[in-house]
Every structure is written in C-alpha cells, then in structure tokens.
Design an enzyme around this catalytic site. Sequence first.
Site, short mmCIF file in Angstrom:
data_model
loop_
_atom_site.label_atom_id
_atom_site.label_comp_id
_atom_site.label_asym_id
_atom_site.label_seq_id
_atom_site.Cartn_x
_atom_site.Cartn_y
_atom_site.Cartn_z
N HIS A 40 7.06 -1.37 -0.79
CA HIS A 40 6.72 -2.46 0.11
C HIS A 40 7.54 -3.66 -0.35
CE1 HIS A 40 2.72 -0.28 1.01
NE2 HIS A 40 3.61 -0.06 1.97
N GLU A 48 6.11 -6.56 -2.28
CA GLU A 48 5.38 -6.29 -3.52
C GLU A 48 6.43 -6.13 -4.62
OE1 GLU A 48 2.79 -3.01 -2.56
OE2 GLU A 48 2.01 -4.09 -0.82
N HIS A 101 3.20 -0.68 -6.85
CA HIS A 101 2.86 -1.60 -5.75
C HIS A 101 2.17 -2.85 -6.29
CE1 HIS A 101 3.40 1.03 -2.07
NE2 HIS A 101 3.64 1.86 -3.07
N GLU A 148 -1.12 -0.13 -8.57
CA GLU A 148 -1.22 -1.48 -8.02
C GLU A 148 -1.27 -2.41 -9.22
OE1 GLU A 148 -1.18 -2.12 -4.85
OE2 GLU A 148 -1.63 -0.19 -3.92
#
Length: 450
Positions: free
Chosen positions: A92, A95, A222, A312
Amino acid sequence: MVRGWTTPQLGALLLGLLLLGTPASPSDFQHHRYDELVRALLAVHSQCPYISRVYSIGRSAEGRHLYVLEVSDNPGVHEPLEPEFKYVGNMHGNEVLGRELLIKFAEFLCEEYRAGNHRIMQLVHDTRIHILPSMNPDGYEVAARQGPEFNGYLVGRGNSREIDLNRNFPDLNALMYYYEKTNGRNHHLPLPDNWEQQVEPETLAVIKWMQNYNFVLSANLHGGAVVANYPFDKSRDPRIRGRTTYAASPDDKLFKKLAKAYSYAHSWMYKGWNCGDYFDEGITNGASWYSLSKGMQDFNYLYTNCFEITLELSCNKFPPASALPGEWLGNREALVSYLEQVHHGIKGMVYDENNNPIGDAEVSVSGVNHDVTSGVDGDYFRLLLPGTYTVTTTAPGYLPSTTTVTVGPAEATQLHFYLKPLPKQTLNIKQHHGKKNLSSTKVPLNLGPR
Ligand code: ZN
C-alpha cells in the site's frame, strides 16, 4: 586554495563530498523517494558486493522497476538446502514504514556482516534473503507528494490505477475451502484461466517472482495498526464476509508461532494495546479481525510453498522522519528473529535410487492437511513446530516413502528421502486349485485391454 572560495566554504564543500561517498549511517533516517530508494539499494550492493545483488522483478504500471536486494553468500544462486526468504514492503503506497525499515534492514545486514557480527554472518551464509522495499512505487510517490503531515488515510494506497494490490491476487480460498470438504488438493492450487489479464502489473511481477524462487517464509509489511496478522485472511463462510470469524489454516498453530516470533521480538507489539485496538499477544488471525479476499498472504500459502504473514507496524501510516529511528529500534530484533524462523522444522533432499534429485515431489506430514513440494534441485523445506511427525514423500512413478522424525526447537532436522521406482505394475493370476502354480504369468497392466 580555489580563488573566490573562503576557507569555511571550501571546508563545507569537502565535507559534502565526503558525505556523498559514505553509506547511510544509522543516524540519517529519512524517507526515500523512488530515486533515493534505488540509490540506497545500489549503495548497499557497492558496500557489500560479494554478498548482495540488486535485481528487478518487473515494472509498475507507471514503469518504475520493482527492485529487490538479495543478500546471500552466493548471490544469484539457489544452493540446495539453503532456504529462500522474502520481505515485501510498501504494497500500500501510503504505508511507508515497511519501505524505510527494509532499506535500513538491508544496510544493517551489510554493515553487520562486514563488522563480523556472528549472528548476521550465519544468517547470510545459511539463507538466501530477498528484500523488496516497495511493491507499489507509484502509489508511494502519490502519498509522498502529500508528505507525512497531510497524507489522507487512503491517498496513494492503490497503484497508479487506484487498484488495491492486496485485493488483487487470484482468489484461491474458495477452491481450497471446497477441496477441504471433498478431499481435493491441499497445496499449489491451480490459477484461473487468463489470470495474467486479471491482475495489475505489480501483482503479476510478484506472482512471477514466486514462481521463479522456492520461497519458504515471508512477511508483508503494512501500517495503520500494530499487529502480526496470519492466514487465513478470508472467512470460510461467504455469507458472513466482513464479520469476524476465525479462519484457521491447516498450519494454524505454526502460523501463530510465526506471528509471535515477530510480536514478542518487537519492542511493544506483543503488549497488544496499540492504536486504540487490542490484539492478544499482538497477533491476530486475518479473518477474525476482518475478512478480505484476494490478499497476498493467503495466496502465498495456497499457490506456493511459502508461509507468509502480514505485519502491521505503525498506527500512523506515514510517520514523520523523526519517528523512524525509534521504529527501527523497535523492529530491528523482530526483523532478524522472524527471518531466523526459516531455519526450523525439517528439510532435506528427495533423490531417486541413483541419487538424482527429484523435483516437485510432495512431502506430507500426517495430521497437517497442507503438503509442500521439493524444488528443482530436489530440496524441500517444511516448517514445523517441535514434535514428532510421520512424514511421507511421493512423486509420480515412485513408491511413497514414510519416516518418523522428531523436530526440536533449534535448527531444522535434516531428513532425506530416497524413492524407489514403482515396480512394473503387475497382475498376478492366482491359482486357486492345487499347489502347483501353473501360471507364473504376470500380465503387465499397461499392456492389458484398453
Ligand atoms: Zn496495508
């Protein structure tokens, strides 16, 4: 003295020239635009030419190369029994922490190797490490034009055509869930027809990359939360998509351990409370958080031998440069520890009776409905938790071979298989009367009717 230059000006110029020639030091943390990213990877290669290689796996929609830095004692070569590992960042585009952490990680591997850090030297000798800092360089440029302070939650997330790459892989979960009920294939599921026309250029490049390297373990970095997320991402029940239902893979316990290897080695992820969410031990099953289709981690598991989790890493998707040193310190040990997980379980060679390697042999562990296959060199890698397992290897034209093996907590246990060819399939015409075996006739099946 150059005419027109004052001594301080000349001093500053010389200092500037000196700094240009030095690699990024741990103190100069900054965001890297595309050109700077490329230069940073090439700088690592020039600092560590004998243990690195820079290669491109293809181009983005706008034509930017997707550059990978490989770190290995024999760059460019797969050595049998040496596992392939990958880190992927910035899928992404907005990110960005993973991108910066992976650049720093590449520099760190090079510097520590040169400094004689024993742990890093061993990793480089025993592993082929592939680092793709940005899978979405086009999206990144969109986000970076806004900068850290002004980046919206979604600006630059997709590629230049605003396609979300983590919703862009062929969906193999539905087929897997069907096969679970019907005893179908449990690994290397087939891609749909015309899949190449259905995916974005970045996704296509990554799938071809997966086809060309026999990756064993991977993580996809991410941002937007702090948690280690493991398969499956897609719920088994399509009627409750979007709701939270745990979707365990056949390797659920192993995936939990892999996720914890990251969360507990991270400075604060394991604590669970971050960004207003709570995740017990800093890990979560993907579907139990929220179900998503066509993600990359499930695709790795269902289409290749690779086990991938999704990390994440920050509440703020585009943290300011001033936050990068702290993030690096928080993640550095976790990035190394997770990589070391590739050396657990069992691994070995699959040979025929003449010691020729057998590629594409299936290695299955009883009780785990997910097989792995040997690579073209005949080597296989099967990540497993410590325990005792019954392992069976099969290949077309050979008799299956079964062994019991005990896996400890440390280095992978080596277990080689030597497969015997199937005997000429025969049909015994049995004599039911008399002791005399009148017929020693054996009719080869493949010469029978039909
Ligand atoms: Zn993301």
